[in-house]
Write a protein that holds these residues in place. Structure first.
Motif, PDB file in Angstrom:
ATOM      1  N   MET F   1       3.857   1.854  -5.297  1.00 23.20           N
ATOM      2  CA  MET F   1       2.685   1.969  -6.155  1.00 23.20           C
ATOM      3  C   MET F   1       1.947   0.619  -6.225  1.00 23.20           C
ATOM      4  N   ASP F   2       1.495   0.201  -5.033  1.00 23.65           N
ATOM      5  CA  ASP F   2       0.877  -1.117  -4.862  1.00 23.65           C
ATOM      6  C   ASP F   2      -0.411  -1.276  -5.654  1.00 23.65           C
ATOM      7  N   TYR F   3      -1.073  -0.148  -5.912  1.00 24.98           N
ATOM      8  CA  TYR F   3      -2.371  -0.199  -6.598  1.00 24.98           C
ATOM      9  C   TYR F   3      -2.231  -0.418  -8.090  1.00 24.98           C
ATOM     10  N   LEU F   4      -1.011  -0.471  -8.598  1.00 23.98           N
ATOM     11  CA  LEU F   4      -0.847  -0.603 -10.050  1.00 23.98           C
ATOM     12  C   LEU F   4       0.182  -1.679 -10.394  1.00 23.98           C
ATOM     13  N   GLN F   5      -0.108  -2.878  -9.924  1.00 27.13           N
ATOM     14  CA  GLN F   5       0.769  -4.008 -10.254  1.00 27.13           C
ATOM     15  C   GLN F   5       0.536  -4.470 -11.675  1.00 27.13           C
ATOM     16  N   SER F   6      -0.682  -4.228 -12.162  1.00 25.28           N
ATOM     17  CA  SER F   6      -1.054  -4.744 -13.486  1.00 25.28           C
ATOM     18  C   SER F   6      -2.277  -3.983 -13.969  1.00 25.28           C
TER      19      SER F   6
END
Lengths: 76, 76, 76, 76, 76, 76
Positions: F1-6
Motif C-alpha cells: 500500500m505504497d500510496y498511503l504511507q502518510s
C-alpha cells in the motif's frame, strides 16, 4: 489545481463557492472530455435524483471548508 | 449569495431553516431555470426515495450549522 | 418549529427520538400535504431500499444530537 | 428504548454491536410489523446494493459511538 | 469479533486494511451464508455503482479509524 | 500500500490528489482485475449518477485528509 490553493475563504459565501468548485472539478477529473461533460450536464440538470445527489456532495465539501475556516466565527 | 452572510443562527430552529435554504439553493445553482425547477419539484415531492435523499442533504447541512453554533449550548 | 427548541436531550433515548422527529419533519417540510405523505409512507415502509435510506438520515441526525449532548458522557 | 441506555461501551466490539442494533432498530421504528420486516429481510439480504447501503448506516452509527467512547484509546 | 480488538493501528495502511475489514464484516453480519456472499460478490464486483457505494463505506470507516489514531500525526 | 504511507500532505492540492487515489484504490481492492476495471471505467464515466457518487467518495476521503493536515491552516 489552481482552484485549490487554500481552504481559507474570507466569507461563508466564498466558502460555498469553493464547495461548488470542488464538486464540479471532481467530475471533471474523472470524465476529462469537456464535450461529454456538457452533454451529461444537460441531462442530469433535469433529473431531480441527480440534482439532489449533487447537492449532497456540495454539502460535504462545504462542511470541510467550514471546519477549515472555524465556521467564520471570528467574522462576527 | 444573500442567504449565506453567516452560519451564526440565534436558535436551532433558525439553523434548521438555513439548512433547508442551503439545500434548496444548491439545486437552484445547478438547475438555474426556475420553471424547470418548479416542474421537477412537483415530481420529486411525490417520490419517497427523493424525499428521503433530500432530507439527508438537510441533515448534513444542519450538522455543519449546528457545529458552527456550538450546538446552541450557551442558550440553555 | 416547536419540535426543535433545543438540541439538548436528557438521555440518549430522548436524543434518538429527536433524530427520528427531525428526519420525519424534513419530509413534511418538502411534501406539505399530509394525505400524500400518508400514502407515500405506506409504500416506502415496504421498500427496504427506502427503509435503509431513512435509517441513514436518522443516523446522521443522531450524530449531530449526540455531539450536541457531549455523547451524554456526564450522565455516567 | 432499552437498547440505548448509554453510548458508553466497554470495547470496540461492543460498540460495533450497538451500531448494528441502532441500524436495525431504525428500520423497526419505521416498519413496525415484524412479519413484514422478516419478509423484507429475506429479500434484501440477497441484494448487494442494499447490503452495502446497510453497511453504510452501520459505519455512520459506529462513528458516533466511537467518538462517544473516545475511540477506546484509554483501554490501550 | 476478533477483527475489532482495537481501533489503534500502527500505520495509515494498517488503518486502511481495518476499514476494508469492517466494511466486509458488516455485509457478513447481515448475509450470514458464505456461499450466498461469494455469489453476490462476483456480481457486484462487475457493477460500478456498487463498487462506488462500497468504496464510500470504506471511506467512512477509514475516517473513524483515522480519527482514533489522531491521523498518525505522531509518526511523522 | 505504497500510496498511503502518510496522511500528511504539503498542500491542499496534494491532499486532493491523495483523496482521488484513495477512492480509486478502494475500487481496485474490490475489483482486482485491471482489464475489467478499465471496461467499467469507460461505462461509468458516461453515467452522471455514478460520476456524482464517485465525487462524493472523493469528498469524504478529502475531509479526512484535510482534518489530518489541520486544514493546512499553518501554511497561510
Amino acid at each position: 489545481m489552481d482552484y485549490l490553493q487554500s481552504l481559507q475563504c474570507k466569507t461563508p459565501a466564498e466558502g460555498r463557492q469553493l464547495a461548488f468548485t470542488l464538486a464540479r472539478k471532481s467530475i471533471a477529473a474523472i470524465q476529462t472530455d469537456p464535450e461529454v461533460r456538457n452533454n451529461l450536464r444537460l441531462e442530469y440538470a433535469k433529473d431531480t435524483a441527480q440534482l439532489i445527489a449533487s447537492s449532497q456532495v456540495v454539502a460535504i465539501e462545504f462542511q470541510t471548508i467550514a471546519m477549515a475556516n472555524n465556521y467564520w466565527r471570528d467574522e462576527e
